[in-house]
Scaffold this motif. Structure first.
Motif, PDB file in Angstrom:
ATOM      1  N   LYS A  99      25.222  17.791 -23.103  1.00  0.00           N
ATOM      2  CA  LYS A  99      26.017  17.406 -24.257  1.00  0.00           C
ATOM      3  C   LYS A  99      25.246  17.721 -25.531  1.00  0.00           C
ATOM      4  O   LYS A  99      24.010  17.778 -25.535  1.00  0.00           O
ATOM      5  N   ARG A 100      25.991  17.914 -26.620  1.00  0.00           N
ATOM      6  CA  ARG A 100      25.396  18.337 -27.882  1.00  0.00           C
ATOM      7  C   ARG A 100      24.953  17.166 -28.751  1.00  0.00           C
ATOM      8  O   ARG A 100      24.183  17.325 -29.694  1.00  0.00           O
ATOM      9  N   SER A 101      25.488  15.989 -28.445  1.00  0.00           N
ATOM     10  CA  SER A 101      25.189  14.839 -29.301  1.00  0.00           C
ATOM     11  C   SER A 101      25.466  13.570 -28.507  1.00  0.00           C
ATOM     12  O   SER A 101      26.255  13.570 -27.565  1.00  0.00           O
ATOM     13  N   SER A 102      24.823  12.495 -28.948  1.00  0.00           N
ATOM     14  CA  SER A 102      25.088  11.203 -28.316  1.00  0.00           C
ATOM     15  C   SER A 102      26.520  10.753 -28.570  1.00  0.00           C
ATOM     16  O   SER A 102      27.038   9.881 -27.866  1.00  0.00           O
ATOM     17  N   LEU A 103      27.159  11.352 -29.560  1.00  0.00           N
ATOM     18  CA  LEU A 103      28.522  10.960 -29.910  1.00  0.00           C
ATOM     19  C   LEU A 103      29.567  11.684 -29.072  1.00  0.00           C
ATOM     20  O   LEU A 103      30.734  11.308 -29.088  1.00  0.00           O
ATOM     21  N   TYR A 104      29.143  12.729 -28.361  1.00  0.00           N
ATOM     22  CA  TYR A 104      30.094  13.545 -27.620  1.00  0.00           C
ATOM     23  C   TYR A 104      30.007  13.261 -26.133  1.00  0.00           C
ATOM     24  O   TYR A 104      28.996  12.784 -25.616  1.00  0.00           O
ATOM     25  N   ASP A 105      31.072  13.602 -25.435  1.00  0.00           N
ATOM     26  CA  ASP A 105      31.032  13.613 -23.979  1.00  0.00           C
ATOM     27  C   ASP A 105      30.291  14.859 -23.509  1.00  0.00           C
ATOM     28  O   ASP A 105      30.029  15.771 -24.291  1.00  0.00           O
ATOM     29  N   TYR A 106      29.988  14.888 -22.237  1.00  0.00           N
ATOM     30  CA  TYR A 106      29.374  16.089 -21.670  1.00  0.00           C
ATOM     31  C   TYR A 106      30.381  17.228 -21.718  1.00  0.00           C
ATOM     32  O   TYR A 106      31.439  17.137 -21.102  1.00  0.00           O
ATOM     33  N   GLY A 107      30.021  18.291 -22.422  1.00  0.00           N
ATOM     34  CA  GLY A 107      30.955  19.393 -22.622  1.00  0.00           C
ATOM     35  C   GLY A 107      30.628  20.636 -21.828  1.00  0.00           C
ATOM     36  O   GLY A 107      31.444  21.543 -21.740  1.00  0.00           O
TER      37      GLY A 107
END
Length: 119
Positions: A99-107
């Motif tokens: 994931k790109r950020s703690s705010l995002y889901d695993y993309g």
């Protein structure tokens, strides 16, 4: 984009060990954290472990705590999952994710690698 390729799965007897690897390519500078998930036949995918890329903080599912260890090699952009004291209930397809950020889901997801533990 980030591409993930897992390796290291296989067949092992209960009590044995395996080490999974996940190599990341592409824009790896975008990675905030990487994790391992697994999906057994007829069950939903579940979280196994995660590691942050910068600080190396780790977190584990209760079911694997004390048996599995997640680690990373920054130079190789690779994350590992060392699995010890394997049980038949650990049998599943194991997926690497990023994931790109703690705010995002695993993309970003790998294709998965089969782990089979025989009793």
């Amino acid at each position: 984009q980030v591409q993930l390729v897992e390796s290291g799965g296989g067949l092992v007897q209960a009590g044995g060990s395996l080490r999974l690897s996940c190599a990341a390519t592409g824009r790896t500078s975008n990675i905030y954290s990487m994790g391992w998930f697994r999906q057994a036949p007829g069950k939903e995918r579940e979280f196994v472990a995660t590691i942050t890329w910068s600080g190396g903080g780790t977190y584990y599912a209760d079911s694997v705590k004390g048996r599995f260890t997640i680690s990373r090699d920054d130079a190789k952009s690779t994350v590992y999952l060392q699995m010890n004291s394997l049980k038949p209930e650990d049998t599943a397809v194991y997926y690497c994710a990023a994931k790109r950020s703690s705010l995002y889901d695993y993309g970003y997801w790998g294709q998965g690698t089969q782990v089979t533990v025989s009793s």
